[in-house]
Scaffold this active site. Structure first.
Site, PDB file in Angstrom:
ATOM      1  N   GLU A 116      20.633  27.010   0.373  1.00  0.00           N
ATOM      2  CA  GLU A 116      20.794  25.555   0.257  1.00  0.00           C
ATOM      3  C   GLU A 116      22.190  25.197  -0.277  1.00  0.00           C
ATOM      4  OE1 GLU A 116      18.574  23.865   1.586  1.00  0.00           O
ATOM      5  OE2 GLU A 116      16.611  24.777   1.276  1.00  0.00           O
ATOM      6  N   CYS A 117      23.205  25.907   0.236  1.00  0.00           N
ATOM      7  CA  CYS A 117      24.554  25.767  -0.319  1.00  0.00           C
ATOM      8  C   CYS A 117      25.180  24.405  -0.040  1.00  0.00           C
ATOM      9  CB  CYS A 117      25.458  26.885   0.187  1.00  0.00           C
ATOM     10  SG  CYS A 117      25.749  26.803   1.974  1.00  0.00           S
ATOM     11  N   MET A 152      18.618  22.464  10.884  1.00  0.00           N
ATOM     12  CA  MET A 152      17.390  22.918  10.239  1.00  0.00           C
ATOM     13  C   MET A 152      16.709  24.000  11.072  1.00  0.00           C
ATOM     14  SD  MET A 152      16.860  21.088   7.487  1.00  0.00           S
ATOM     15  CE  MET A 152      15.114  21.227   7.136  1.00  0.00           C
TER      16      MET A 152
END
Ligand SMILES: [Zn+2]
Length: 192
Positions: A88-89, A11
């Site tokens: 956001e794959c 993240m």
């Protein structure tokens, strides 16, 4: 030759910022980049990708059942698409990653995917697993743990900041619910 890229990280490594910069570079050259993001993530309002440093762009939403090859073919007929960027794959299905390889191989349009490699349990997301297998180029975007080591794990925390080890794989949060740490501190946080 067009290629498929998988830009992966923990993240807060600046994935969305990097995606938006790439999109801008295409536009600057008079080209037509198309951004997709998961319909699951509506933090920025439906149909937007935004970064923590304030950049924002409109995006096409993709849902779990969508055929992304068909979607891109349709767009390409009304206006030539020069590049596909997927935010956001990790939320892509295995089938959708395959469909995106068809975009590369049949339409000869480059596909740049940005997302997490693993979830807070340390396990691969479905989309990330397929991308690790099928992408032409794997590029790690680095971020660091509080100790200064490379952070390659994500912990999910409750409201009091305590690490939690189970629960649904998919909870969209922000800085307050996920923390990127090195493997050593991941183990310590979970008492492993
Ligand atoms: Zn650490």
């Amino acid at each position: 030759m067009a290629q498929m890229y998988f830009y992966y990280s923990a993240m807060n490594a600046g994935k969305s910022t990097t995606l938006l910069q790439s999109s801008f570079n295409y536009q600057e050259r008079g080209m037509n980049p198309v951004i997709f993001t998961a319909a699951i993530d509506d933090r920025a309002g439906v149909g937007y990708v935004s970064s923590r440093i304030g950049l924002e762009a409109q995006a096409e939403l993709y849902a779990p059942g969508d055929d992304l090859y068909v979607r891109v073919c349709e767009m390409n007929q009304s206006e030539k698409v020069d590049c596909i960027l997927v935010d956001e794959c990790q939320f892509l299905s295995k089938a959708q990653v395959y469909q995106l390889t068809e975009v590369v191989d049949k339409l000869r349009v480059p596909v740049l995917c940005y997302g997490l490699r693993t979830d807070f349990r340390g396990e691969l997301f479905e989309g990330s697993q397929a991308l690790l297998a099928l992408a032409d180029k794997l590029v790690e975007l680095k971020t660091i743990c509080h100790c200064g080591r490379k952070a390659n794990m994500v912990i999910r925390t409750d409201a009091e900041g305590n690490a939690i080890a189970d629960g649904d794989q998919v909870v969209i949060g922000g800085n307050e619910r996920y923390v990127s740490v090195c493997r050593k501190h991941y183990k310590e946080a979970l008492g492993l």
